[in-house]
Motif scaffolding. Structure first.
Motif, PDB file in Angstrom:
ATOM      1  N   SER A   1       0.828  -1.207   0.000  1.00  0.00           N
ATOM      2  CA  SER A   1       0.000   0.000   0.000  1.00  0.00           C
ATOM      3  C   SER A   1       0.865   1.260   0.000  1.00  0.00           C
ATOM      4  N   SER A   2       2.049   1.204   0.602  1.00  0.00           N
ATOM      5  CA  SER A   2       2.973   2.342   0.563  1.00  0.00           C
ATOM      6  C   SER A   2       3.392   2.655  -0.864  1.00  0.00           C
ATOM      7  N   VAL A   3       3.673   1.614  -1.630  1.00  0.00           N
ATOM      8  CA  VAL A   3       4.061   1.794  -3.036  1.00  0.00           C
ATOM      9  C   VAL A   3       2.910   2.415  -3.811  1.00  0.00           C
ATOM     10  N   LEU A   4       1.714   1.879  -3.612  1.00  0.00           N
ATOM     11  CA  LEU A   4       0.553   2.392  -4.333  1.00  0.00           C
ATOM     12  C   LEU A   4       0.305   3.866  -4.001  1.00  0.00           C
ATOM     13  N   LEU A   5       0.468   4.219  -2.735  1.00  0.00           N
ATOM     14  CA  LEU A   5       0.209   5.596  -2.324  1.00  0.00           C
ATOM     15  C   LEU A   5       1.287   6.573  -2.779  1.00  0.00           C
ATOM     16  N   LEU A   6       2.505   6.104  -2.922  1.00  0.00           N
ATOM     17  CA  LEU A   6       3.539   6.995  -3.444  1.00  0.00           C
ATOM     18  C   LEU A   6       3.238   7.339  -4.898  1.00  0.00           C
ATOM     19  N   ALA A   7       2.813   6.358  -5.664  1.00  0.00           N
ATOM     20  CA  ALA A   7       2.486   6.608  -7.067  1.00  0.00           C
ATOM     21  C   ALA A   7       1.158   7.338  -7.216  1.00  0.00           C
ATOM     22  N   ASN A   8       0.213   7.065  -6.313  1.00  0.00           N
ATOM     23  CA  ASN A   8      -1.118   7.666  -6.379  1.00  0.00           C
ATOM     24  C   ASN A   8      -1.599   7.962  -4.962  1.00  0.00           C
ATOM     25  N   PRO A   9      -1.326   9.161  -4.428  1.00  0.00           N
ATOM     26  CA  PRO A   9      -1.686   9.476  -3.044  1.00  0.00           C
ATOM     27  C   PRO A   9      -3.189   9.439  -2.766  1.00  0.00           C
ATOM     28  N   ALA A  10      -4.021   9.352  -3.790  1.00  0.00           N
ATOM     29  CA  ALA A  10      -5.472   9.311  -3.605  1.00  0.00           C
ATOM     30  C   ALA A  10      -6.027   7.896  -3.751  1.00  0.00           C
ATOM     31  N   HIS A  11      -5.198   6.873  -3.657  1.00  0.00           N
ATOM     32  CA  HIS A  11      -5.641   5.483  -3.818  1.00  0.00           C
ATOM     33  C   HIS A  11      -6.461   5.092  -2.590  1.00  0.00           C
ATOM     34  N   GLN A  12      -7.777   5.200  -2.701  1.00  0.00           N
ATOM     35  CA  GLN A  12      -8.671   5.026  -1.560  1.00  0.00           C
ATOM     36  C   GLN A  12      -8.614   3.617  -0.973  1.00  0.00           C
ATOM     37  N   THR A  13      -8.483   2.598  -1.803  1.00  0.00           N
ATOM     38  CA  THR A  13      -8.427   1.229  -1.293  1.00  0.00           C
ATOM     39  C   THR A  13      -7.173   1.013  -0.462  1.00  0.00           C
ATOM     40  N   ALA A  14      -6.058   1.572  -0.886  1.00  0.00           N
ATOM     41  CA  ALA A  14      -4.817   1.460  -0.108  1.00  0.00           C
ATOM     42  C   ALA A  14      -4.949   2.213   1.210  1.00  0.00           C
ATOM     43  N   LEU A  15      -5.573   3.384   1.191  1.00  0.00           N
ATOM     44  CA  LEU A  15      -5.783   4.142   2.429  1.00  0.00           C
ATOM     45  C   LEU A  15      -6.685   3.372   3.395  1.00  0.00           C
ATOM     46  N   ASN A  16      -7.742   2.763   2.872  1.00  0.00           N
ATOM     47  CA  ASN A  16      -8.643   1.982   3.729  1.00  0.00           C
ATOM     48  C   ASN A  16      -7.954   0.761   4.311  1.00  0.00           C
ATOM     49  N   SER A  17      -7.080   0.136   3.551  1.00  0.00           N
ATOM     50  CA  SER A  17      -6.324  -1.005   4.072  1.00  0.00           C
ATOM     51  C   SER A  17      -5.406  -0.570   5.200  1.00  0.00           C
ATOM     52  N   ARG A  18      -4.802   0.587   5.056  1.00  0.00           N
ATOM     53  CA  ARG A  18      -3.924   1.112   6.118  1.00  0.00           C
ATOM     54  C   ARG A  18      -4.748   1.458   7.373  1.00  0.00           C
ATOM     55  N   LYS A  19      -5.970   1.937   7.178  1.00  0.00           N
ATOM     56  CA  LYS A  19      -6.841   2.182   8.329  1.00  0.00           C
ATOM     57  C   LYS A  19      -7.111   0.871   9.068  1.00  0.00           C
ATOM     58  N   ARG A  20      -7.389  -0.179   8.330  1.00  0.00           N
ATOM     59  CA  ARG A  20      -7.623  -1.482   8.961  1.00  0.00           C
ATOM     60  C   ARG A  20      -6.384  -1.972   9.698  1.00  0.00           C
ATOM     61  N   LEU A  21      -5.215  -1.721   9.128  1.00  0.00           N
ATOM     62  CA  LEU A  21      -3.974  -2.128   9.796  1.00  0.00           C
ATOM     63  C   LEU A  21      -3.736  -1.312  11.067  1.00  0.00           C
ATOM     64  N   ILE A  22      -4.156  -0.057  11.078  1.00  0.00           N
ATOM     65  CA  ILE A  22      -4.060   0.753  12.296  1.00  0.00           C
ATOM     66  C   ILE A  22      -5.016   0.206  13.352  1.00  0.00           C
ATOM     67  N   LEU A  23      -6.249  -0.088  12.943  1.00  0.00           N
ATOM     68  CA  LEU A  23      -7.236  -0.620  13.886  1.00  0.00           C
ATOM     69  C   LEU A  23      -6.821  -1.972  14.454  1.00  0.00           C
ATOM     70  N   SER A  24      -6.110  -2.769  13.638  1.00  0.00           N
ATOM     71  CA  SER A  24      -5.658  -4.081  14.122  1.00  0.00           C
ATOM     72  C   SER A  24      -4.444  -3.967  15.034  1.00  0.00           C
ATOM     73  N   GLY A  25      -3.834  -2.766  15.078  1.00  0.00           N
ATOM     74  CA  GLY A  25      -2.674  -2.552  15.938  1.00  0.00           C
ATOM     75  C   GLY A  25      -1.350  -2.822  15.260  1.00  0.00           C
ATOM     76  N   TYR A  26      -1.374  -3.168  13.973  1.00  0.00           N
ATOM     77  CA  TYR A  26      -0.118  -3.449  13.276  1.00  0.00           C
ATOM     78  C   TYR A  26       0.631  -2.160  12.942  1.00  0.00           C
ATOM     79  N   LEU A  27      -0.070  -1.159  12.453  1.00  0.00           N
ATOM     80  CA  LEU A  27       0.557   0.128  12.147  1.00  0.00           C
ATOM     81  C   LEU A  27       0.339   1.087  13.301  1.00  0.00           C
TER      82      LEU A  27
END
Length: 166
Positions: free
Chosen positions: A85-111
């Motif tokens: 998701s970091s790669v996707l966001l560097l190329a496209n900072p508006a990649h909503q699916t990658a942002l939502n995945s990172r939100k889930r990783l924050i909620l799970s306590g990984y990020l």
């Protein structure tokens, strides 16, 4: 992909700014630097345009397959999803699916939310990154989550970060 993952680990944890450089790595790297794909000086990361988009194509496949097996069961799977998701966001900072995945990783306590704020700050320095409303909304969501967690652990809002005090 191993070098690509290393550059995005640096981006997520240590960079204050990032720039996508025109051309390929040979244009920007000094002679004798071997097969490095990026420049990193004074906590600023420079990634050649061609390297970003090569990594983007690879990360798209990795990200899609990692999302199919949601929720990730191991830290390796979570790390793969975070790096892709970091790669996707560097190329496209508006990649909503990658942002939502990172939100889930924050909620799970990984990020870690603080680390994610640093990551998004670096993304905002990318050309047109600061114009992406979805990236700003992601930062606001992180701040609100941090505030909720802080308030529940302290028993109140006093001493918690929010979007108005940063």
């Amino acid at each position: 992909m191993r070098d690509n993952l290393r550059v995005f680990t640096i981006l997520a944890r240590h960079s204050v700014g990032v720039e996508i450089l025109p051309g390929d790595p040979r244009t920007w790297l000094p002679e004798g630097s071997g097969d490095k794909l990026f420049l990193y000086e004074q906590r600023n990361l420079g990634v050649p345009h061609k390297a970003v988009y090569r990594a983007y194509l690879e990360a798209t496949h990795i990200f899609c397959s990692a999302r199919r097996s949601w929720p990730p069961s191991t830290d390796i799977e979570k790390g793969t999803l975070a790096n892709a998701s970091s790669v996707l966001l560097l190329a496209n900072p508006a990649h909503q699916t990658a942002l939502n995945s990172r939100k889930r990783l924050i909620l799970s306590g990984y990020l870690d939310p603080t680390t994610e704020l640093g990551f998004t700050a670096a993304l905002l320095s990318v050309h047109d990154g600061s114009k992406q409303s979805s990236l700003w909304h992601h930062r606001r969501w992180i701040l609100r989550q941090s505030r909720k967690n802080c308030a529940s652990s302290l028993g109140g809002d006093e001493g918690c970060l929010n979007e108005f005090t940063l």
